[in-house]
Write an enzyme that holds these catalytic residues in place. Sequence first.
Site, PDB file in Angstrom:
ATOM      1  CD  GLU A 111      -2.412  -1.155   2.865  1.00 23.13           C
ATOM      2  OE1 GLU A 111      -2.250  -0.191   3.632  1.00 23.13           O
ATOM      3  OE2 GLU A 111      -3.212  -2.074   3.063  1.00 23.13           O
ATOM      4  CE  LYS A 113       5.562   4.797   6.724  1.00 20.61           C
ATOM      5  NZ  LYS A 113       5.316   6.148   7.193  1.00 20.61           N
ATOM      6  CG  ASP A 115       4.524  12.427   4.567  1.00 32.57           C
ATOM      7  OD1 ASP A 115       4.476  12.162   5.786  1.00 32.57           O
ATOM      8  OD2 ASP A 115       5.395  13.155   4.065  1.00 32.57           O
ATOM      9  CE1 TYR A 223      -3.048   2.602   8.658  1.00 34.93           C
ATOM     10  CE2 TYR A 223      -3.206   4.253   6.920  1.00 34.93           C
ATOM     11  CZ  TYR A 223      -2.812   3.880   8.199  1.00 34.93           C
ATOM     12  OH  TYR A 223      -2.195   4.782   9.014  1.00 34.93           O
ATOM     13  CE  LYS A 311      10.540   6.839   6.394  1.00 34.24           C
ATOM     14  NZ  LYS A 311       9.702   7.878   6.975  1.00 34.24           N
ATOM     15  CB  CYS A 405      22.192  48.385   2.363  1.00 29.57           C
ATOM     16  SG  CYS A 405      21.471  47.958   0.770  1.00 29.57           S
ATOM     17  CB  CYS A 408      22.026  52.149  -0.694  1.00 36.56           C
ATOM     18  SG  CYS A 408      21.276  51.769   0.889  1.00 36.56           S
ATOM     19  CB  CYS A 423      18.387  48.193   3.289  1.00 35.82           C
ATOM     20  SG  CYS A 423      18.889  49.800   2.693  1.00 35.82           S
ATOM     21  CB  CYS A 428      18.168  51.276  -0.629  1.00 37.61           C
ATOM     22  SG  CYS A 428      19.022  49.799  -1.204  1.00 37.61           S
TER      23      CYS A 428
HETATM   24  S1  IVH Z   1      -0.216   0.256   8.668  1.00 42.08           S
HETATM   25  C1  IVH Z   1       0.900  -1.836  12.578  1.00 42.08           C
HETATM   26  N1  IVH Z   1      -0.618   1.336   6.325  1.00 42.08           N
HETATM   27  O1  IVH Z   1       2.855   4.993   8.673  1.00 42.08           O
HETATM   28  C2  IVH Z   1       0.743  -1.207  11.242  1.00 42.08           C
HETATM   29  N2  IVH Z   1       0.434   2.662   8.016  1.00 42.08           N
HETATM   30  O2  IVH Z   1       5.316   4.110  10.390  1.00 42.08           O
HETATM   31  C3  IVH Z   1      -0.050   0.037  11.306  1.00 42.08           C
HETATM   32  N3  IVH Z   1       0.914   4.953   7.315  1.00 42.08           N
HETATM   33  O3  IVH Z   1       1.776   5.284  11.987  1.00 42.08           O
HETATM   34  C4  IVH Z   1       0.173   0.972  10.206  1.00 42.08           C
HETATM   35  N4  IVH Z   1       0.101   4.785   5.284  1.00 42.08           N
HETATM   36  O4  IVH Z   1       0.622   6.696  10.241  1.00 42.08           O
HETATM   37  C5  IVH Z   1      -0.113   1.519   7.563  1.00 42.08           C
HETATM   38  N5  IVH Z   1      -1.082   2.206   4.213  1.00 42.08           N
HETATM   39  C6  IVH Z   1      -0.596   2.369   5.451  1.00 42.08           C
HETATM   40  C7  IVH Z   1      -0.045   3.589   5.884  1.00 42.08           C
HETATM   41  C8  IVH Z   1       0.468   3.702   7.179  1.00 42.08           C
HETATM   42  C9  IVH Z   1       0.680   5.598   6.169  1.00 42.08           C
HETATM   43  C10 IVH Z   1       1.599   5.568   8.481  1.00 42.08           C
HETATM   44  C11 IVH Z   1       0.849   5.392   9.771  1.00 42.08           C
HETATM   45  C12 IVH Z   1       1.792   4.706  10.716  1.00 42.08           C
HETATM   46  C13 IVH Z   1       3.112   4.918  10.054  1.00 42.08           C
HETATM   47  C14 IVH Z   1       4.003   3.732  10.346  1.00 42.08           C
END
Ligand code: IVH
Length: 667
Positions: A111, A113, A115, A223, A311, A405, A408, A423, A428
């Site tokens: 999935e 991740k 942010d 999720y 990551k 400055c 000037c 300044c 100037c």
């Molecule tokens: S699963 C025990 N799925 O990433 C597993 N986390 O470092 C629970 N996050 O605190 C998390 N997208 O805030 C999961 N598709 C995703 C995610 C996700 C973002 C974040 C979440 C978590 C952090 C883990």
Amino acid sequence: MNPAKRATELRKLIDYHNYKYYVEAQPEISDREFDQLLAELQQIEAEHPELITPDSPTQRVGGQPIEGFVTVRHREPMLSIDNTYSAAELKEFDRRVRKLLGSEPVTYVVEPKIDGVAISLTYENGLLTVGATRGDGERGDDVTHNLKTIRELPLRLRTDQPPRLVEVRGEVYMTRADLVHLNRQRQAEGLEPLANPRNTTAGTLKLLDPRLAAQRRLRLFTYALGAAEGVELKTHQQLLQLLKTWGFPVNPHIQAFDSIHDVIKYCDQWAERRNELPYDIDGLVIKVDDLEQRRRLGATSKAPRWAVAYKFAAEQALTRLKAIDVQVGKSGTLTPVAHLEPVQLGGTTVKRATLHNADEIARKDIRVGDMVVVEKAGEIIPYIVRSEPTVRTGAERVFHFPTECPVCGSPVRRDSGGVFYRCTGRNCVAQLKKRLRSFAQRNAMDIEGLGEEMIDRLVETGLVHSIPDLYRLKMDDLLELERVGQKSAQNLLDGIEASKQRGLARVLTGLGIPHVGEHVAELLAQEFGDIDALMAATPERLSQVPGIGPVLAENIHQYFQSETGRHTVEELRKLGVKLSEEIRPKPKAGETPLAGKTVVVTGTLSRYSREEIEDLIRRLGGKAAGSVSRKTDYIVAGDKPGSKLDKARALGIPILSEEEFERLIGR
Ligand code: IVH
């Protein structure tokens, strides 16, 4: 019909259409029809307050501010996940998993991740009771009031047989386009822009007043489950399906794989394509699909053994800081700018980076000649993360902010906030050149023949000391300049003469009043009609203008109280510059905001084909163009936008999401 019955029916209808819109992305009715349903429900509830239920769709916005945050304990802790950064580490994870499971087949679900900010939503008998932040994993803050403003978050589960209790977990986030939009509004109000979508999301969830949160468009993906009573599932994929049937948004880019090779391939693809998503992701999460296998794998005290995060490397590069240059802005602010050995970063060559202010240079101990790490965050210009002191040769020099400055020579002073140097020179030339440039610019007085080079010469030869001096220039003055002939001199004089008729909005855009750009200038001109009414306005009166906040109102007022401000206006008036504006009749409902505008569409839209939207733009009086140029007024960006989006960003053209476009045209 009996009002109680109709209210129930309306709630069902509204929830159904919300689901169609947000979860399935297949709306069946127009926004207008949707709004009518909501209005009807609001009407009934206003007449019969006893009929209001906690899960009524009317309860999302407009709640009362809360006094402070209440701590809530998560029934199941919210664990974090271990991070990996390379294919080798992913293979290592896979080896561990397979070893612990005694070489059974394993399916992984991958999935994006997101942010954003992790949250947990508690539903009791199907009804949302509490929504909380992750906090330390054990306890978080109750932010239900703000979470309810997320339109795609179900206030009640879409099922006749809800579990007695369930904690649904997910990520609240904001799209980059929504942040740009928010920052544009903030700028109009004289507020600092917010740095990135993640921090803005966190900040928004911590607002006490849900009405403020409702103005920022937060979004949600779910999720995972925490505590769950009476939910029978075998796999994570089943869980995702269940979340969808309950009415939760689930990310569309989730895929399952049977081998770590395919997982790695998918991760690499997204590392390349992450910018195609309208929101930020900082990697992917890889999860074992089978819940029974998960149980056997277990968890350490911090993180489960059945999941890992992959990551992305931040978009960073190492290069040498060649010099720090100090630039003088329109209002005299001195800004340090780093000149770098050119380096490739996120698809572009970077030669310069901001250093923000003197304190930052000192705090990060950045010296001229240092090797430095530059990073690009979202669409913001690159900045210097840190220096690399271990590779210093001894030739690096500590940077001292100039006390005079650089242009000037006037003394430099810290401003009242103590962050920026300014300044103090009233004359100037650097400030003056910048001011003249903004005054002559196309969106301001649009003075033909008055480019950067000509401005430099006029200032350096002492012919022009102020904006009004432009209107005192004579043919003889200009002919004294080298390489200026009769023809170009006449051209410039004509340009200056013509600019007298541009009107108040353009003059205001050009004056360089802090935070007053084209848009604010237009608002002021349309509201007050002429300069005298504007100058007489108190800050209170100014902040009554929609789109102008109290800080900006104070700025404007101060400018017209200042000696420079008053003097400039009086001179311009004497010299015959038009300081009034025809007030346009306010567009009536149904009139189009696209008349005369050029719009470019890129990417896939969810509610229109390319032909449909281009046709719509034309019917609303606009022009649908195929490529982006300086003449483009808006770009509408859908899913997977192409290089047009980058070009639009580079040119600073407003970028609209499909929704923003619809809001603009009043749909
Ligand atoms: S699963 C025990 N799925 O990433 C597993 N986390 O470092 C629970 N996050 O605190 C998390 N997208 O805030 C999961 N598709 C995703 C995610 C996700 C973002 C974040 C979440 C978590 C952090 C883990």
